[in-house]
Design a protein around this motif. Structure first.
Motif, PDB file in Angstrom:
ATOM      1  N   ALA A 151      -8.133   9.217   4.201  1.00  0.00           N
ATOM      2  CA  ALA A 151      -9.268   8.053   2.415  1.00  0.00           C
ATOM      3  C   ALA A 151     -10.373   7.874   3.441  1.00  0.00           C
ATOM      4  O   ALA A 151     -11.567   7.249   2.483  1.00  0.00           O
ATOM      5  CB  ALA A 151      -8.277   6.928   2.479  1.00  0.00           C
ATOM      6  N   GLN A 162      -4.805  13.136   1.430  1.00  0.00           N
ATOM      7  CA  GLN A 162      -5.444  12.580   0.591  1.00  0.00           C
ATOM      8  C   GLN A 162      -5.870  11.019   1.265  1.00  0.00           C
ATOM      9  O   GLN A 162      -6.353  10.795   1.132  1.00  0.00           O
ATOM     10  CB  GLN A 162      -6.142  12.213  -1.175  1.00  0.00           C
ATOM     11  N   GLN A 163      -4.948  10.808   1.029  1.00  0.00           N
ATOM     12  CA  GLN A 163      -4.649   9.202   1.906  1.00  0.00           C
ATOM     13  C   GLN A 163      -5.001   9.504   3.553  1.00  0.00           C
ATOM     14  O   GLN A 163      -5.626   8.014   3.467  1.00  0.00           O
ATOM     15  CB  GLN A 163      -3.065   8.838   1.335  1.00  0.00           C
ATOM     16  N   SER A 213     -13.466  10.792   2.430  1.00  0.00           N
ATOM     17  CA  SER A 213     -13.308  11.592   1.641  1.00  0.00           C
ATOM     18  C   SER A 213     -14.359  12.674   1.670  1.00  0.00           C
ATOM     19  O   SER A 213     -13.744  14.068   0.907  1.00  0.00           O
ATOM     20  CB  SER A 213     -13.051  10.675   0.458  1.00  0.00           C
ATOM     21  N   TYR A 260       0.709  -1.323  -0.090  1.00  0.00           N
ATOM     22  CA  TYR A 260      -0.276  -0.454   0.297  1.00  0.00           C
ATOM     23  C   TYR A 260       0.693   1.417   0.210  1.00  0.00           C
ATOM     24  O   TYR A 260       0.419   2.177  -0.707  1.00  0.00           O
ATOM     25  CB  TYR A 260      -0.856   0.276   1.113  1.00  0.00           C
ATOM     26  N   GLN A 267     -12.626  15.567   2.491  1.00  0.00           N
ATOM     27  CA  GLN A 267     -11.038  15.734   2.088  1.00  0.00           C
ATOM     28  C   GLN A 267     -11.330  17.460   1.400  1.00  0.00           C
ATOM     29  O   GLN A 267     -10.074  18.188   1.546  1.00  0.00           O
ATOM     30  CB  GLN A 267     -10.686  14.218   1.669  1.00  0.00           C
ATOM     31  N   VAL A 296       1.403   4.315  -2.496  1.00  0.00           N
ATOM     32  CA  VAL A 296       1.055   5.595  -2.839  1.00  0.00           C
ATOM     33  C   VAL A 296       2.542   6.837  -3.077  1.00  0.00           C
ATOM     34  O   VAL A 296       2.344   7.563  -3.218  1.00  0.00           O
ATOM     35  CB  VAL A 296       0.821   6.077  -1.195  1.00  0.00           C
TER      36      VAL A 296
END
Lengths: 330, 277
Positions: A289, A285-286, A292, A44, A295, A48
């Motif tokens: 996540a 953003q991650q 969202s 993961y 965000q 990213v």
């Protein structure tokens, strides 16, 4: 003041890094990122990292146009799309990856040149609307040209391979993206400190004077669009392999705006700024996540705060910090 | 004086109802310093803009040596060896002084985008060679102290000099200065006179200037052309022009006392003509 800092020749003003410290720091980062991605990071995290690296490329491309040449674009997601689709279509037909990725970028560059032509007459908000039109039109064409692009369903993306060597493993693919990113960073930085980069900035600051000093507006504006689109298209081509399918909605207007946010938050007319801005936004953003919907509230607030308090973006902060620590601890 | 470097023949241009230039002709010999003077709105800057390609005259021709300039774009005209400064300083505010002047060398550099991105030996060599030229210009105008400063942070007088430095870096054959002394104090103006003379004498550059400071104009020019309402009303040596009644009328208006004085002068001229065979 250290005696070593005194320059004795003009060419000492033309080195890639300012002194051994920044060269060492850059080298450290490169090695650290490679080691971390290969031996410590999970899938993961590597995923990213690839996103960050690709959006650094895209943001650098956009910054060449917006930050350096002073031409706005709301259509850069479309250039990413063109890079991605060209690459995937050719690659699916069996052409080698090392050919199709540059081909995708080249196709984006050609369209960038075409979009640059109206920019000769349009300024500011009008250019923004024209590039917005390009963005929307590209989305529609990709969505309806079923025979070539698979329409709204999009295209399946074959796993990345160079020769018979598979790059499907994320950490291997990261190495390719990272290498391209480093090349783009050095190339873009070189471009901005050359005659070409000076001409871009001259157009941004004063078109009348630039023209009077021999900078042809037609040549350099279309060139800026083409180079910017090339770099962003390159990111798009590599981006295609992050999922199994690409479809037009991946490269929507929102992505264009996200890229502009990266450039603005990072710092206009700065390569380092684009690196910081893209990294910051992707990590944000991650981080959000799971939530969202919040965000964009955060991103919007940050954007307003940056414009109000630090128009030079994160790079401005960095410069201030550097000057502060130059005389530290006094 | 050798051949004409610049010849403007019957140049006309109108903006709406305003005839900004009405059949203006002007010949500038190579190596001369020529001033263009006239009241505000006389068309001086318009004339400059017609020469540099910013405007396109509706009629007439502008030739630099062998080349017709009408219809060419400003950057083509710059490549033919013509540089200019602007009435309201037009610099690149967010570039350093060094980069501003280096941009003046743009036409003397050849590197394309691909080579520039690689920044190999050849690019470095070119940058160093041009840097050397730029430093010469900065030396000439005493601008070394400002080399690395952003133009937007510099005071007005220094910016004027930077603009001149940028124009000189182009190594022009013909230099157009639009109000070079505007906003300068007496001392700076005196410096400017020497600088302009040196540019002509040492660098062999022909100079046309638009200027309002009559002391400067009369002290420095080989020829003076006078514009009024878009027409050239006089052209000659400084002393000829100062004595020209048309010029006095254009500058001082038709006040009764002046008119009387002019009338007397005109009568004298008529009498002198009658006396002469």
């Amino acid at each position: 003041m250290n005696n070593d800092e005194l320059k004795r020749e003009y060419r000492e003003d033309l080195t890639l890094f300012e002194g051994p410290w920044s060269r060492g720091l850059a080298l450290f980062f490169v090695v650290a990122l490679i080691v971390y991605s290969q031996f410590f990071a999970g899938n993961y995290v590597v995923f990213v990292m690839i996103s960050i690296v690709l959006f650094v490329i895209a943001a650098v491309g956009l910054n060449l146009l917006v930050g350096y040449t002073g031409q706005i674009s709301l259509g850069h997601a479309a250039f990413m799309a063109i890079g991605a689709y060209t690459h995937v279509i050719l690659y699916s037909k069996g052409a080698p990856l090392l050919v199709t990725v540059p081909a995708g970028a080249l196709m984006a560059a050609i369209l960038g040149f075409v979009v640059g032509i109206p920019a000769l007459r349009l300024k500011g908000p009008y250019l923004a609307i024209a590039t917005l039109g390009f963005q929307v039109a590209t989305d529609q064409i990709l969505g309806r040209w079923d025979s070539l692009t698979g329409g709204r369903m999009g295209l399946g993306v074959p796993g990345p391979e160079i020769g018979s060597y598979s790059l499907a493993e994320p950490r291997t693919y990261f190495l390719l993206c990272f290498a391209v990113c480093l090349l783009v960073l050095v190339g873009a930085y070189n471009l901005t400190r050359s005659r070409i980069g000076r001409a871009f900035v001259a157009i941004r600051d004063n078109e009348t004077a630039a023209e009077a000093m021999g900078v042809g507006l037609t040549t350099y504006k279309t060139m800026a669009f083409a180079i910017s689109a090339f770099v962003t298209g390159l990111a798009g081509a590599l981006f295609a392999h992050l999922s199994d399918r690409i479809n037009p909605s991946t490269f929507n207007l929102f992505l264009s705006i996200e890229m502009l946010v990266m450039v603005l938050v990072g710092g206009l007319a700065s390569i380092l700024g684009s690196v910081l801005g893209a990294t910051f936004l992707i990590m944000l953003q991650q981080g959000f996540a799971g939530a969202s919907e919040y965000q964009w509230i955060i991103v919007g607030t940050i954007l307003i705060a940056v414009l109000l308090f630090e128009p030079m973006g994160m790079r401005g902060r960095w410069l201030r910090m550097k000057y502060y620590f130059k005389a530290w601890p006094f | 004086m050798s051949a004409q470097l610049l010849s403007i023949a019957n140049a006309s241009i109108a903006f709406g109802g305003v005839q900004a230039l009405n059949s203006v002709s002007l010949d500038v010999p190579s190596g001369a310093i020529v001033s263009v003077i006239g009241p505000n709105g006389a068309g001086k800057t318009t004339l400059f803009n017609c020469v540099t390609g910013v405007y396109r005259p509706e009629e007439g021709s502008v030739r630099l040596g062998e080349n017709e300039l009408v219809g060419r774009k400003p950057h083509h005209i710059a490549a033919l060896g013509l540089a200019r400064t602007f009435q309201n300083i037009e610099l690149f505010g967010r570039m350093s002084v060094l980069d501003n002047v280096l941009l003046g060398r743009h036409l003397h550099m050849v590197v394309g985008p691909l080579r520039a991105a690689l920044f190999g030996k050849k690019v470095v060599a070119e940058e160093v060679a041009q840097r050397r030229k730029v430093e010469e210009v900065l030396d000439f105008l005493d601008l070394q102290f400002a080399r690395d400063r952003f133009v937007m942070h510099l005071p007005y007088g220094v910016r004027k000099k930077v603009e001149l430095a940028r124009a000189l870096a182009l190594e022009p054959k013909l230099l157009l200065l639009d109000e070079p002394s505007a906003g300068m104090n007496a001392e700076e103006k005196e410096d400017l006179v020497h600088v302009i003379r040196d540019i002509r004498d040492d660098m062999g550059v022909t100079i046309i200037l638009v200027e309002h400071d009559m002391g400067l104009v009369m002290g420095i020019s080989d020829q003076v052309a006078v514009l009024d309402h878009g027409e050239k009303i006089a052209h000659g040596t400084p002393s000829e022009v100062t004595a020209n009644p048309e010029v006095i009328r254009a500058y001082l208006g038709t006040d009764s006392t002046v008119q009387t004085a002019l009338g007397d002068a005109a009568e004298d001229v008529v009498k002198a003509d009658e006396v002469a065979p």
